[in-house]
Design an enzyme around this catalytic site. Sequence first.
Site, PDB file in Angstrom:
ATOM      1  CG  ASP A   8      -2.009  -1.033   1.155  1.00 50.24           C
ATOM      2  OD1 ASP A   8      -2.051  -1.773   0.147  1.00 50.24           O
ATOM      3  OD2 ASP A   8      -2.826  -1.109   2.094  1.00 50.24           O
ATOM      4  CG  ASP A 130     -12.518  -1.999  -1.743  1.00 48.82           C
ATOM      5  OD1 ASP A 130     -11.973  -3.116  -1.796  1.00 48.82           O
ATOM      6  OD2 ASP A 130     -12.153  -1.026  -2.423  1.00 48.82           O
TER       7      ASP A 130
END
Length: 246
Positions: A8, A130
């Site tokens: 990330d 998500d």
Amino acid sequence: MIVIPAIDLKNGHCVRLRQGRMDDETIFDADPVAVAGRWVEAGAERLHLVDLDGAVRGEPAHEQTIHAIARAYPDTPLQIGGGIRSRETALRYLEAGVGYVIVGTRAVREPAFVEELCREIPGRVCVGLDARGGYVATDGWEQTSEVAAVDLARRFEDAGVAALIFTDIGRDGMMQGCNVEATRELARAVSIPVIASGGVSSLEDVRSLAGSPEGIAGAIVGRAIYDGGLDLATAIRTAQEVGDDR
């Protein structure tokens, strides 16, 4: 099932967030290219990259870093999400050597965009689901839509999507275990390959996912491999062993 390490990216660093909160980050490394190399060396068959700043801005913020990783490890497919909301962005990534692009926010707001992209670059488009409480979140997880993750997944059943990447936001970065049942429920609802994400933190999570009768295609691991709670090479080997026994 393959085990996919996550990288990330935020402000040029490799970080992990808790439940996707941009103000709750842990910086793990200032050199994302070196981090990628560490996971490739451990046996990763694919890398999962997320441009966190790009997800919030709606356009890439770490494009050069991602290109550098693609150049450094050309034999390891990359899947990249965060800020991919135009055809041009998707094509730039593919031209730079990225294997798969992940569309999230625009998939919710404009499903036809995903369908058109799949026709142009078949087999290279993933959809990021998500979910917060079963509903799809957008804009770097800052907004929650009224679209159920399972309903959106079914919309893409015949679109040619390469995979659905399902994240339970409530589990992400919390080291509380993966929501295996929700992942299996999604896999039962569609024929598209499902990749689990969010909370995969132990070999038991890996075994549960790899042994699912629905045939989960992949498991993304993040904080656990950075904190040292899960050894990536062992997780990869465990998934392979469980798969061989199925």
